[in-house]
Design an enzyme around this catalytic site. Structure first.
Site, PDB file in Angstrom:
ATOM      1  N   ILE A   1     -10.266  65.606 -21.937  1.00  0.00           N
ATOM      2  CA  ILE A   1     -10.889  64.365 -22.374  1.00  0.00           C
ATOM      3  C   ILE A   1     -12.215  64.699 -23.030  1.00  0.00           C
ATOM      4  O   ILE A   1     -13.026  65.437 -22.463  1.00  0.00           O
ATOM      5  CB  ILE A   1     -11.096  63.404 -21.185  1.00  0.00           C
ATOM      6  CG1 ILE A   1      -9.736  62.957 -20.616  1.00  0.00           C
ATOM      7  CG2 ILE A   1     -11.912  62.187 -21.598  1.00  0.00           C
ATOM      8  CD1 ILE A   1      -9.833  62.071 -19.398  1.00  0.00           C
ATOM      9  N   CYS A   2     -12.428  64.182 -24.232  1.00  0.00           N
ATOM     10  CA  CYS A   2     -13.680  64.356 -24.957  1.00  0.00           C
ATOM     11  C   CYS A   2     -13.978  65.851 -25.125  1.00  0.00           C
ATOM     12  O   CYS A   2     -13.113  66.612 -25.556  1.00  0.00           O
ATOM     13  CB  CYS A   2     -14.803  63.612 -24.232  1.00  0.00           C
ATOM     14  SG  CYS A   2     -16.310  63.399 -25.199  1.00  0.00           S
TER      15      CYS A   2
END
Length: 318
Positions: free
Chosen positions: A102-103
């Site tokens: 994520i990210c």
């Protein structure tokens, strides 16, 4: 039960950590059973998350028995990783475990070498740095998430929700994913290939929300024979201005957005009904079955028949 291990390291971004814990932890199957078992793990017990400290109940050994591993972003994505983390991730990958970031968690995944030669994404502000540090990774800063099968990456913040919902849909189908989306107050309409909302010259705040009524109306009337001119009249602007606003706010055009809504509705019908492909094409608003098949393959990457077979097979297995 499918086990999701979320790896918490010092400097973990709290939003990135909480997203998979909440989304997977609250997902339920049609009979009410939990769809996932979520484990937060860390090399050591205590994790410095900046504004607070947390204690992870599991250590790195949890990665060995996980079906999916989630790598949240770190405040300093270039910081050295604790001993044993890369080895544990490579070992899990070797056994076929699905690993998603994520990210800026993409930096952790890229450090393993598992993304070499593969397409990946991260937050648009960190994309150049990721590409510079890992030149063998094909970094695409303009998408919400990239699914390579075993390895998945997502862009910043809310794109982590998109990725989690995408994985739930892949695991359990649209109905379960739709319930999870409702709990998260998220739509299922955002496409993985949709451009990240990258602000260069920030428009006035009123402009940011100016398309909301039109987007809702398009969703409610997507089965009608809508044209660009009709959408522009509905929005009270010229077709040229509507196109420009759409690209600024969504990264795509009004008609492409409309097609994506229809394709998502078609995916749901393919998964949950026995209706023929031709009937579904009409139901979701395509003028001809041929146009529907061409658009479906362009967006989803496979034919409607193959998609139905794959999801019904995975649903039966689940």
């Amino acid at each position: 039960m499918h086990t999701v291990a979320v790896l918490a390291l010092d400097g973990v971004i709290a939003f990135d950590l909480a997203t998979p814990v909440e989304v997977f932890g609250r997902t339920r199957l049609p009979d009410g059973r939990a769809a996932y078992r979520v484990k937060v793990c860390a090399p050591d017990g205590d994790v410095d998350a900046g504004a607070f400290t947390l204690r992870a109940p599991w250590d790195l050994r949890a990665l060995d028995t996980a079906d999916t591993i989630i790598l949240p972003g770190l405040a300093d994505p270039t910081a050295p990783l604790p001993s044993g983390v890369l080895e544990a991730l490579r070992r899990a990958a070797g056994s076929g475990t699905r690993i998603a970031s994520i990210c800026v968690g993409a930096f952790t995944l890229a450090a393993t070498g598992l993304l070499d030669g593969r397409r990946a994404t991260t937050h648009w502000a960190a994309a150049d740095l990721l590409a510079a540090r890992h030149p063998l990774v094909d970094v695409d800063p303009a998408v919400l998430y990239v699914d390579n099968g075993q390895f998945l990456t997502s862009a910043g913040a809310a794109a982590g929700l998109d990725l989690c919902l995408h994985m739930i849909r892949s695991d359990h189908g649209s109905a379960v994913a739709a319930d999870a989306a409702r709990l998260s107050v998220m739509p299922l309409e955002r496409e993985g290939g949709q451009a990240q909302f990258i602000v260069h010259d920030r428009p006035p705040s009123a402009e940011l929300s100016s398309l909301d009524p039109l987007l809702r109306w398009m969703h409610e009337n997507s089965r009608e024979d809508l044209t660009l001119d009709e959408l522009a009249r509905r929005a009270g602007m010229s077709a040229r201005t509507l196109n420009r606003r759409f690209r600024e706010q969504t990264g795509t055009t009004p008609l492409q957005w409309l097609h994506r809504i229809r394709i998502h509705q078609a995916q749901y019908l393919l998964e949950t009904t026995s209706h023929s492909v031709d009937r579904i094409a009409v139901q979701v608003g395509f003028g001809s079955p041929t146009a529907f098949r061409e658009r479906f393959k362009r967006v989803v990457g496979t034919s409607p028949h193959s998609y139905r077979a794959a999801f019904r097979g995975s649903s039966a297995t689940a």
